[in-house]
Design a protein around this motif. Structure first.
Motif, PDB file in Angstrom:
ATOM      1  N   LEU A   5      26.329  73.283  40.800  1.00 59.74           N
ATOM      2  CA  LEU A   5      27.665  72.974  41.306  1.00 59.74           C
ATOM      3  C   LEU A   5      27.588  72.333  42.680  1.00 59.74           C
ATOM      4  O   LEU A   5      26.784  72.744  43.518  1.00 59.74           O
ATOM      5  CB  LEU A   5      28.509  74.248  41.429  1.00 59.74           C
ATOM      6  CG  LEU A   5      28.827  74.942  40.124  1.00 59.74           C
ATOM      7  CD1 LEU A   5      28.005  76.198  40.006  1.00 59.74           C
ATOM      8  CD2 LEU A   5      30.278  75.254  40.043  1.00 59.74           C
ATOM      9  N   GLY A   6      28.451  71.347  42.879  1.00 59.33           N
ATOM     10  CA  GLY A   6      28.621  70.730  44.183  1.00 59.33           C
ATOM     11  C   GLY A   6      30.062  70.283  44.320  1.00 59.33           C
ATOM     12  O   GLY A   6      30.714  69.965  43.333  1.00 59.33           O
ATOM     13  N   SER A   7      30.562  70.266  45.548  1.00 61.77           N
ATOM     14  CA  SER A   7      31.964  69.894  45.752  1.00 61.77           C
ATOM     15  C   SER A   7      32.119  69.308  47.148  1.00 61.77           C
ATOM     16  O   SER A   7      31.147  69.033  47.831  1.00 61.77           O
ATOM     17  CB  SER A   7      32.886  71.108  45.572  1.00 61.77           C
ATOM     18  OG  SER A   7      32.763  72.015  46.657  1.00 61.77           O
ATOM     19  N   ASP A   8      33.350  69.168  47.533  1.00 65.07           N
ATOM     20  CA  ASP A   8      33.689  68.902  48.928  1.00 65.07           C
ATOM     21  C   ASP A   8      34.716  69.948  49.317  1.00 65.07           C
ATOM     22  O   ASP A   8      34.965  70.903  48.558  1.00 65.07           O
ATOM     23  CB  ASP A   8      34.191  67.460  49.122  1.00 65.07           C
ATOM     24  CG  ASP A   8      35.530  67.189  48.457  1.00 65.07           C
ATOM     25  OD1 ASP A   8      36.104  68.094  47.799  1.00 65.07           O
ATOM     26  OD2 ASP A   8      36.030  66.063  48.597  1.00 65.07           O
ATOM     27  N   HIS A   9      35.327  69.786  50.477  1.00 63.87           N
ATOM     28  CA  HIS A   9      36.301  70.775  50.937  1.00 63.87           C
ATOM     29  C   HIS A   9      37.462  70.948  49.955  1.00 63.87           C
ATOM     30  O   HIS A   9      37.955  72.049  49.766  1.00 63.87           O
ATOM     31  CB  HIS A   9      36.829  70.391  52.323  1.00 63.87           C
ATOM     32  CG  HIS A   9      37.454  69.034  52.364  1.00 63.87           C
ATOM     33  ND1 HIS A   9      36.698  67.885  52.472  1.00 63.87           N
ATOM     34  CD2 HIS A   9      38.744  68.644  52.293  1.00 63.87           C
ATOM     35  CE1 HIS A   9      37.504  66.840  52.466  1.00 63.87           C
ATOM     36  NE2 HIS A   9      38.753  67.275  52.358  1.00 63.87           N
ATOM     37  N   ALA A  10      37.886  69.856  49.300  1.00 68.79           N
ATOM     38  CA  ALA A  10      39.009  69.942  48.362  1.00 68.79           C
ATOM     39  C   ALA A  10      38.650  70.702  47.093  1.00 68.79           C
ATOM     40  O   ALA A  10      39.532  71.199  46.398  1.00 68.79           O
ATOM     41  CB  ALA A  10      39.510  68.544  48.017  1.00 68.79           C
ATOM     42  N   GLY A  11      37.368  70.804  46.789  1.00 71.69           N
ATOM     43  CA  GLY A  11      36.937  71.527  45.598  1.00 71.69           C
ATOM     44  C   GLY A  11      36.334  72.879  45.883  1.00 71.69           C
ATOM     45  O   GLY A  11      35.915  73.583  44.965  1.00 71.69           O
ATOM     46  N   LEU A  12      36.289  73.267  47.152  1.00 71.27           N
ATOM     47  CA  LEU A  12      35.617  74.501  47.545  1.00 71.27           C
ATOM     48  C   LEU A  12      36.204  75.736  46.857  1.00 71.27           C
ATOM     49  O   LEU A  12      35.462  76.588  46.363  1.00 71.27           O
ATOM     50  CB  LEU A  12      35.663  74.664  49.064  1.00 71.27           C
ATOM     51  CG  LEU A  12      34.945  75.882  49.640  1.00 71.27           C
ATOM     52  CD1 LEU A  12      33.452  75.846  49.324  1.00 71.27           C
ATOM     53  CD2 LEU A  12      35.169  75.953  51.143  1.00 71.27           C
ATOM     54  N   GLU A  13      37.527  75.835  46.795  1.00 68.25           N
ATOM     55  CA  GLU A  13      38.162  77.000  46.167  1.00 68.25           C
ATOM     56  C   GLU A  13      37.768  77.126  44.700  1.00 68.25           C
ATOM     57  O   GLU A  13      37.399  78.207  44.236  1.00 68.25           O
ATOM     58  CB  GLU A  13      39.685  76.916  46.305  1.00 68.25           C
ATOM     59  CG  GLU A  13      40.421  78.084  45.672  1.00 68.25           C
ATOM     60  CD  GLU A  13      41.939  77.933  45.737  1.00 68.25           C
ATOM     61  OE1 GLU A  13      42.613  78.663  44.992  1.00 68.25           O
ATOM     62  OE2 GLU A  13      42.444  77.090  46.510  1.00 68.25           O
ATOM     63  N   LEU A  14      37.826  76.026  43.969  1.00 68.01           N
ATOM     64  CA  LEU A  14      37.445  76.070  42.557  1.00 68.01           C
ATOM     65  C   LEU A  14      35.953  76.357  42.413  1.00 68.01           C
ATOM     66  O   LEU A  14      35.551  77.141  41.556  1.00 68.01           O
ATOM     67  CB  LEU A  14      37.802  74.766  41.846  1.00 68.01           C
ATOM     68  CG  LEU A  14      37.345  74.685  40.386  1.00 68.01           C
ATOM     69  CD1 LEU A  14      37.951  75.801  39.541  1.00 68.01           C
ATOM     70  CD2 LEU A  14      37.684  73.325  39.801  1.00 68.01           C
ATOM     71  N   LYS A  15      35.122  75.747  43.243  1.00 68.31           N
ATOM     72  CA  LYS A  15      33.681  75.996  43.157  1.00 68.31           C
ATOM     73  C   LYS A  15      33.375  77.474  43.368  1.00 68.31           C
ATOM     74  O   LYS A  15      32.620  78.075  42.598  1.00 68.31           O
ATOM     75  CB  LYS A  15      32.914  75.154  44.175  1.00 68.31           C
ATOM     76  CG  LYS A  15      31.396  75.345  44.098  1.00 68.31           C
ATOM     77  CD  LYS A  15      30.654  74.584  45.160  1.00 68.31           C
ATOM     78  CE  LYS A  15      30.921  75.064  46.546  1.00 68.31           C
ATOM     79  NZ  LYS A  15      30.288  76.333  46.910  1.00 68.31           N
ATOM     80  N   ASP A  16      33.986  78.059  44.377  1.00 67.26           N
ATOM     81  CA  ASP A  16      33.763  79.483  44.640  1.00 67.26           C
ATOM     82  C   ASP A  16      34.230  80.339  43.470  1.00 67.26           C
ATOM     83  O   ASP A  16      33.563  81.300  43.084  1.00 67.26           O
ATOM     84  CB  ASP A  16      34.438  79.905  45.941  1.00 67.26           C
ATOM     85  CG  ASP A  16      33.742  79.343  47.172  1.00 67.26           C
ATOM     86  OD1 ASP A  16      32.592  78.857  47.058  1.00 67.26           O
ATOM     87  OD2 ASP A  16      34.354  79.373  48.263  1.00 67.26           O
ATOM     88  N   HIS A  17      35.369  79.976  42.879  1.00 62.07           N
ATOM     89  CA  HIS A  17      35.873  80.688  41.700  1.00 62.07           C
ATOM     90  C   HIS A  17      34.885  80.540  40.540  1.00 62.07           C
ATOM     91  O   HIS A  17      34.578  81.516  39.843  1.00 62.07           O
ATOM     92  CB  HIS A  17      37.256  80.146  41.320  1.00 62.07           C
ATOM     93  CG  HIS A  17      37.704  80.529  39.950  1.00 62.07           C
ATOM     94  ND1 HIS A  17      38.205  81.784  39.654  1.00 62.07           N
ATOM     95  CD2 HIS A  17      37.704  79.820  38.792  1.00 62.07           C
ATOM     96  CE1 HIS A  17      38.499  81.833  38.370  1.00 62.07           C
ATOM     97  NE2 HIS A  17      38.210  80.657  37.826  1.00 62.07           N
ATOM     98  N   GLY A  71      38.836  66.422  45.377  1.00 63.63           N
ATOM     99  CA  GLY A  71      40.291  66.374  45.285  1.00 63.63           C
ATOM    100  C   GLY A  71      40.754  65.789  43.965  1.00 63.63           C
ATOM    101  O   GLY A  71      41.554  66.378  43.247  1.00 63.63           O
ATOM    102  N   SER A  72      40.219  64.621  43.625  1.00 65.48           N
ATOM    103  CA  SER A  72      40.568  63.983  42.348  1.00 65.48           C
ATOM    104  C   SER A  72      39.440  64.067  41.341  1.00 65.48           C
ATOM    105  O   SER A  72      39.671  63.944  40.147  1.00 65.48           O
ATOM    106  CB  SER A  72      40.909  62.500  42.580  1.00 65.48           C
ATOM    107  OG  SER A  72      39.740  61.781  42.949  1.00 65.48           O
ATOM    108  N   GLY A 113      40.033  69.120  42.091  1.00 63.46           N
ATOM    109  CA  GLY A 113      40.536  70.393  42.587  1.00 63.46           C
ATOM    110  C   GLY A 113      42.001  70.372  42.995  1.00 63.46           C
ATOM    111  O   GLY A 113      42.618  71.422  43.106  1.00 63.46           O
ATOM    112  N   ARG A 114      42.555  69.191  43.206  1.00 60.53           N
ATOM    113  CA  ARG A 114      43.967  69.080  43.583  1.00 60.53           C
ATOM    114  C   ARG A 114      44.834  68.592  42.428  1.00 60.53           C
ATOM    115  O   ARG A 114      46.021  68.345  42.612  1.00 60.53           O
ATOM    116  CB  ARG A 114      44.112  68.120  44.759  1.00 60.53           C
ATOM    117  CG  ARG A 114      43.474  68.638  46.026  1.00 60.53           C
ATOM    118  CD  ARG A 114      43.645  67.685  47.176  1.00 60.53           C
ATOM    119  NE  ARG A 114      43.102  68.247  48.405  1.00 60.53           N
ATOM    120  CZ  ARG A 114      42.622  67.529  49.389  1.00 60.53           C
ATOM    121  NH1 ARG A 114      42.617  66.207  49.313  1.00 60.53           N
ATOM    122  NH2 ARG A 114      42.145  68.122  50.464  1.00 60.53           N
TER     123      ARG A 114
END
Length: 177
Positions: A5-17, A71-72, A113-114
């Motif tokens: 898994l990798g993300s940015d700040h906009a995907g952090l919540e989903l990644k952690d979940h 985010g997208s 994530g948004r």
């Protein structure tokens, strides 16, 4: 199965979940970051590492897939697709998640994530991870054309229908209707 898994700040919540969800569902989760919220972070730092993790595992014969989140999901998909051996698809529904695996043998999925509630995106990831490549000849052929292009820059041959040009009976029939 290992899931990178990798993300940015906009995907952090989903990644952690997803990290918890994956472990709860028997997957081995590998977190490539970010590890803290930083509104100025850059998704390539994390998504390229996740995709490289999948590529390295597959080279070693390990069963591995990846999830990249932003985010997208668009930039994250582009980043993952820069890694040799990776086919990353953007999923925005259960159907696109399934087709990414069934038709394209995608080994990384990107989600926005948004764009959707966490439960929906979790379901997209679940569908992606649990769907197999169909192996149908037409899909194998198409993936082969992409691989050939990646390796040699050689374009696939045009189909016969594309070679006929605008002066054929078929094209006149379409325009006269």
């Amino acid at each position: 199965m290992r899931v990178h898994l990798g993300s940015d700040h906009a995907g952090l919540e989903l990644k952690d979940h997803l990290l918890t969800w994956l472990v709860d569902h028997g997957y081995e989760a590998v977190d490539h970051g970010p590890f803290v919220y930083d509104a100025l972070d850059d998704y390539p730092c994390f998504c390229l590492r996740a995709a490289e993790g999948v590529a390295a595992d597959r080279t070693e014969g390990l069963d591995s897939l990846g999830v990249v989140i932003g985010g997208s999901g668009n930039g994250e998909q582009i980043a993952a697709n820069k890694v040799e051996g990776i086919r990353c698809a953007l999923a925005w529904s259960e159907e696109t998640a399934a087709l990414a695996r069934e038709h394209n043998d995608a080994n990384v999925v990107s989600v926005g994530g948004r764009m959707h509630p966490v439960d929906d995106m979790t379901r997209f990831v679940e569908v992606f991870l649990s769907t197999d490549f169909s192996g149908d000849e037409r899909h194998v052929r198409r993936i082969g054309q992409l691989s050939t292009y990646d390796e040699s820059g050689e374009l696939p041959p045009l189909p016969e229908s594309a070679l006929r040009g605008p002066d054929t009976d078929a094209s006149r029939d379409r325009t006269d209707a």
